[in-house]
Design a protein around this motif. Structure first.
Motif, short mmCIF file in Angstrom:
data_model
loop_
_atom_site.label_atom_id
_atom_site.label_comp_id
_atom_site.label_asym_id
_atom_site.label_seq_id
_atom_site.Cartn_x
_atom_site.Cartn_y
_atom_site.Cartn_z
N UNK A 173 -2.49 4.95 2.23
CA UNK A 173 -2.61 4.73 3.67
C UNK A 173 -3.00 6.02 4.38
N UNK A 174 -2.43 7.15 3.97
CA UNK A 174 -2.82 8.44 4.55
C UNK A 174 -4.31 8.69 4.37
N UNK A 175 -4.81 8.40 3.18
CA UNK A 175 -6.23 8.61 2.89
C UNK A 175 -7.10 7.70 3.76
N UNK A 176 -6.69 6.44 3.94
CA UNK A 176 -7.45 5.52 4.80
C UNK A 176 -7.48 6.02 6.24
N UNK A 217 0.88 -1.16 0.00
CA UNK A 217 0.00 0.00 0.00
C UNK A 217 0.92 1.21 0.00
N UNK A 218 0.60 2.20 -0.80
CA UNK A 218 1.45 3.39 -0.87
C UNK A 218 1.17 4.30 0.32
N UNK A 219 2.13 5.15 0.66
CA UNK A 219 1.89 6.11 1.75
C UNK A 219 0.67 6.99 1.49
N UNK A 233 2.17 -4.44 2.93
CA UNK A 233 3.40 -3.79 3.41
C UNK A 233 3.35 -2.34 2.96
N UNK A 234 3.73 -1.43 3.86
CA UNK A 234 3.82 -0.02 3.48
C UNK A 234 4.98 0.14 2.51
N UNK A 235 4.68 0.46 1.27
CA UNK A 235 5.72 0.60 0.23
C UNK A 235 6.70 1.70 0.63
N UNK A 293 -1.45 -3.62 7.93
CA UNK A 293 -0.34 -3.07 7.15
C UNK A 293 0.90 -3.17 8.02
N UNK A 294 1.95 -3.74 7.44
CA UNK A 294 3.21 -3.93 8.14
C UNK A 294 4.18 -2.82 7.74
N UNK A 295 4.89 -2.30 8.73
CA UNK A 295 5.75 -1.14 8.52
C UNK A 295 7.15 -1.45 9.05
N UNK A 296 8.16 -1.01 8.31
CA UNK A 296 9.54 -1.03 8.81
C UNK A 296 10.23 0.21 8.24
#
Length: 194
Positions: free
Chosen positions: A16-19, A11-13, A95-97, A69-72
Motif C-alpha cells: 500500500x505504501x508503494x501504491x 494488502x500489506x502495508x 483489507x489492510x493486513x 482498501x478498508x482500514x481499522x
C-alpha cells in the motif's frame, strides 16, 4: 450448517505504501470510530465507521467503483466491512493486513490528532475493572462475583463471534465519537476527490 466466511483479500502495508508513493493509491476507507480516526489515520483516508458503512452501504456503492482498501485498528472490523460491501456487490475490495497498527509499525506516514485510547484498550479497562471490583465486593456481598462471571462469558462470546457488545457500547460515548462521520459529508468528499 454454518460455514466460516472466506478470509478477506488483504494488502500489506509495504504494498500500500508503494501504491501511495507511485500515485496509484486506492480509496482508503477507515472503519474505526471517529475518535480513533482523529487520533491517527492514513493521509487521504475517509472515515466511514463500520456501523455507518453497514447502514449506508448502498449509497456508498455508487461512489466506490475503483480499488478500495478498508482500514481499522488490526483488520477485524475492516474484514467485517469487506463482507458487507462484497455482499452488496462491490468488487475490488481489500483489507489492510494488520490495520493501522501494522501501517505505523513499518514507519508509514499518519496524520495525528489528540491522543485517545483505542477501543480494544478501553474494553480491557472496563472489563478488567468490573471483574476486579465485583471480585473485591464479592468478599462482602455473596453473589457479586457472578457479575464478573457474566463479563467473562461476554468476552468469551466476543472472541468466538469476533464481535464485541462492550466495544459497540463504548463507541457511543462522547469520548469516542469525535466529529460525526456524516454519510453526506463522506459522499461529498468521495465525489470531489479524483
Amino acid at each position: 450448517m454454518s460455514t466460516t466466511p472466506a478470509p478477506a483479500p488483504t494488502v500489506t502495508p509495504a504494498v500500500l505504501q508503494r501504491l501511495v508513493r507511485d500515485g496509484r493509491a486506492p480509496r482508503l476507507l477507515d472503519v474505526r470510530t471517529p475518535g480513533e480516526f482523529r487520533t491517527a489515520h492514513i493521509p487521504g483516508s475517509y472515515n466511514v465507521p463500520l456501523h455507518t458503512l453497514r447502514e449506508h452501504r448502498d449509497e456508498l456503492l455508487a461512489h466506490l467503483d475503483e480499488d478500495v482498501v478498508l482500514v481499522c485498528r488490526s483488520g477485524a472490523r475492516a474484514a467485517e466491512a469487506e463482507r458487507a460491501l462484497a455482499e452488496a456487490g462491490l468488487p475490488n475490495l481489500r483489507v489492510l493486513a494488520g490495520g493501522i497498527v501494522a501501517w505505523e509499525a513499518v514507519g508509514a506516514a499518519v496524520d495525528r490528532g489528540p491522543e485517545r485510547w483505542d477501543m480494544e484498550r478501553q474494553v480491557r479497562l472496563v472489563a478488567g475493572s468490573a471483574v476486579l471490583a465485583t471480585g473485591l465486593v464479592g468478599v462482602f456481598v455473596p453473589g457479586a462475583h457472578l457479575i464478573g462471571t457474566a463479563i467473562g462469558a461476554g468476552l468469551t462470546y466476543a472472541a468466538l463471534s469476533n464481535s464485541c457488545a462492550m466495544g459497540v457500547l463504548l463507541s457511543r460515548l462522547p469520548y469516542n465519537r469525535g466529529p460525526r462521520a456524516d454519510i453526506r459529508t463522506v459522499i461529498t468528499e468521495l465525489r470531489s476527490t479524483p
